[in-house]
Design a protein around this motif. Structure first.
Motif, mmCIF file in Angstrom:
data_model
loop_
_atom_site.group_PDB
_atom_site.id
_atom_site.type_symbol
_atom_site.label_atom_id
_atom_site.label_comp_id
_atom_site.label_asym_id
_atom_site.label_seq_id
_atom_site.Cartn_x
_atom_site.Cartn_y
_atom_site.Cartn_z
ATOM 1 N N LEU A 80 0.937 -1.141 -0.036
ATOM 2 C CA LEU A 80 -0.067 0.028 0.240
ATOM 3 C C LEU A 80 0.771 1.100 -0.128
ATOM 4 O O LEU A 80 0.464 2.082 -0.641
ATOM 5 N N ARG A 81 1.954 1.116 0.742
ATOM 6 C CA ARG A 81 2.803 2.363 0.513
ATOM 7 C C ARG A 81 3.497 2.647 -0.604
ATOM 8 O O ARG A 81 3.751 3.729 -1.237
ATOM 9 N N HIS A 82 3.772 1.412 -1.484
ATOM 10 C CA HIS A 82 4.265 1.583 -2.850
ATOM 11 C C HIS A 82 3.186 2.182 -3.412
ATOM 12 O O HIS A 82 3.752 3.152 -4.550
ATOM 13 N N LEU A 83 1.955 1.664 -3.502
ATOM 14 C CA LEU A 83 0.937 2.194 -4.350
ATOM 15 C C LEU A 83 0.570 3.728 -3.956
ATOM 16 O O LEU A 83 0.381 4.404 -4.873
ATOM 17 N N LYS A 84 0.688 3.884 -2.710
ATOM 18 C CA LYS A 84 0.525 5.428 -2.366
ATOM 19 C C LYS A 84 1.539 6.615 -3.095
ATOM 20 O O LYS A 84 1.131 7.526 -3.597
ATOM 21 N N ARG A 85 2.656 6.105 -2.981
ATOM 22 C CA ARG A 85 3.675 6.633 -3.641
ATOM 23 C C ARG A 85 3.615 6.829 -5.104
ATOM 24 O O ARG A 85 3.949 7.864 -5.888
ATOM 25 N N CYS A 86 3.130 5.628 -5.812
ATOM 26 C CA CYS A 86 3.111 5.656 -7.081
ATOM 27 C C CYS A 86 2.129 6.346 -7.517
ATOM 28 O O CYS A 86 2.205 7.314 -8.681
ATOM 29 N N TYR A 87 0.890 6.691 -6.614
ATOM 30 C CA TYR A 87 -0.249 7.235 -7.262
ATOM 31 C C TYR A 87 -0.348 8.754 -6.853
ATOM 32 O O TYR A 87 -1.309 9.635 -7.082
ATOM 33 N N TRP A 88 0.681 9.125 -5.756
ATOM 34 C CA TRP A 88 0.700 10.442 -5.194
ATOM 35 C C TRP A 88 0.828 11.564 -6.153
ATOM 36 O O TRP A 88 1.577 11.501 -7.136
ATOM 37 N N GLY A 147 2.613 11.556 -15.058
ATOM 38 C CA GLY A 147 3.306 12.604 -14.220
ATOM 39 C C GLY A 147 2.589 13.219 -13.089
ATOM 40 O O GLY A 147 3.125 13.969 -12.466
ATOM 41 N N ALA A 148 1.338 13.068 -13.189
ATOM 42 C CA ALA A 148 0.395 13.797 -12.170
ATOM 43 C C ALA A 148 -0.284 12.988 -11.130
ATOM 44 O O ALA A 148 -1.033 13.271 -10.521
ATOM 45 N N GLY A 149 0.089 11.701 -11.230
ATOM 46 C CA GLY A 149 -0.759 10.640 -10.171
ATOM 47 C C GLY A 149 -2.008 10.568 -10.455
ATOM 48 O O GLY A 149 -2.702 10.776 -11.414
ATOM 49 N N ASP A 150 -2.690 9.810 -9.387
ATOM 50 C CA ASP A 150 -4.261 9.631 -9.570
ATOM 51 C C ASP A 150 -4.609 9.784 -7.956
ATOM 52 O O ASP A 150 -4.183 8.918 -7.195
ATOM 53 N N ALA A 154 -4.300 7.312 -4.704
ATOM 54 C CA ALA A 154 -3.548 7.661 -3.688
ATOM 55 C C ALA A 154 -4.691 7.577 -2.353
ATOM 56 O O ALA A 154 -4.030 7.220 -1.320
ATOM 57 N N ARG A 155 -5.572 8.336 -2.464
ATOM 58 C CA ARG A 155 -6.545 8.415 -1.331
ATOM 59 C C ARG A 155 -6.884 6.997 -1.060
ATOM 60 O O ARG A 155 -6.955 6.675 0.479
ATOM 61 N N ALA A 156 -7.508 6.193 -1.840
ATOM 62 C CA ALA A 156 -7.773 4.680 -1.338
ATOM 63 C C ALA A 156 -6.682 3.986 -0.620
ATOM 64 O O ALA A 156 -6.694 3.578 0.431
ATOM 65 N N ALA A 157 -5.344 4.015 -1.347
ATOM 66 C CA ALA A 157 -4.102 3.681 -0.284
ATOM 67 C C ALA A 157 -4.076 4.128 0.937
ATOM 68 O O ALA A 157 -3.746 3.181 1.926
ATOM 69 N N CYS A 158 -4.000 5.416 1.021
ATOM 70 C CA CYS A 158 -4.096 6.043 2.203
ATOM 71 C C CYS A 158 -5.144 5.770 3.308
ATOM 72 O O CYS A 158 -4.750 5.621 4.405
ATOM 73 N N GLU A 159 -6.192 5.558 2.826
ATOM 74 C CA GLU A 159 -7.619 5.069 3.740
ATOM 75 C C GLU A 159 -7.009 3.891 4.193
ATOM 76 O O GLU A 159 -7.138 3.513 5.252
ATOM 77 N N ARG A 160 -6.559 2.645 3.465
ATOM 78 C CA ARG A 160 -6.277 1.642 3.918
ATOM 79 C C ARG A 160 -4.974 1.553 4.725
ATOM 80 O O ARG A 160 -5.143 0.810 5.940
ATOM 81 N N LEU A 161 -4.299 2.166 4.553
ATOM 82 C CA LEU A 161 -3.008 2.381 5.374
ATOM 83 C C LEU A 161 -3.700 2.692 6.774
ATOM 84 O O LEU A 161 -2.886 2.269 7.822
#
Length: 198
Positions: A80-88, A147-150, A154-161
């Motif tokens: 999830l941290r990888h995904l958060k960073r990927c979509y940030w 280049g602008a993320g999603d 990113a929010r979904a990954a943060c919520e789960r974290l």
């Protein structure tokens, strides 16, 4: 992409291995359960540990068809941290990502997100071009942009974290609050920030 490129982080591989073992267990090809442990090194493969006294009938509940989760929560948190960073959706400062700082992949995006939320971000020409393209795509209903993320992902990954490690790692609440402010959900952002500062 882990299956097509045959390359992945240890966390992604641990989750994939866990699901493969789960499928083998359900189909009856194996009669034991394993727990996937993350390796100490980020370049090593995950390690399968056979769970003692966990036979097929213990792991699979016949009444509900429920299968015991055998993947460690550390693997899920790391993925999830990888995904958060990927979509940030903002600049990520990799200097803040050192485990010596105690953030383990979660500290580098907050400052840029906070500056953007407060309207204080200084943008170079490239970032302005990416922002304009992302805004145009958002207006057309396309939520991702190169280049602008999603922000939704990113929010979904943060919520789960926050659900998994919000108590031990309060910076996950802080990061979620920054995204909530940017998306206009100020009430929820306030709750997350109050919990973070408590």
């Amino acid at each position: 992409s882990a299956l097509t490129r045959k390359k992945a982080s240890p966390a992604a591989l641990a989750i994939i291995y866990s699901y493969v073992m789960r499928a083998l267990l359900i189909s009856g090809h194996v009669d034991f359960a394993v727990r996937m442990q993350l390796p100490a090194s980020p370049s090593a493969l995950p390690v399968a540990e056979v769970l003692p006294l966990r036979r097929r009938e213990v792991v699979i509940s016949a009444e509900e068809g429920v299968v015991l989760n055998t993947c460690t929560s550390e693997a899920l948190v790391q993925l999830l941290r990888h995904l958060k960073r990927c979509y940030w959706p903002h600049r990520w400062d990799t200097g803040l990502d050192s485990p010596s700082h105690g953030v383990h992949g979660s500290g580098g995006g907050f400052l840029a997100a906070a500056e953007a939320a407060l309207g204080q971000a200084e943008l170079d020409a490239f970032t302005l071009a990416v922002s304009r393209t992302a805004a145009h795509r958002l207006d057309r209903g396309i939520w991702t942009s190169s280049g602008a993320g999603d922000i939704r992902r990113a929010r979904a990954a943060c919520e789960r974290l926050v659900l998994l490690v919000g108590e031990e790692c309060p910076q996950e609440r802080r990061d979620l609050a920054a995204l909530l402010v940017i998306t206009g959900e100020l009430g929820w952002a306030k709750i997350e920030l109050e919990t973070y500062f408590a």
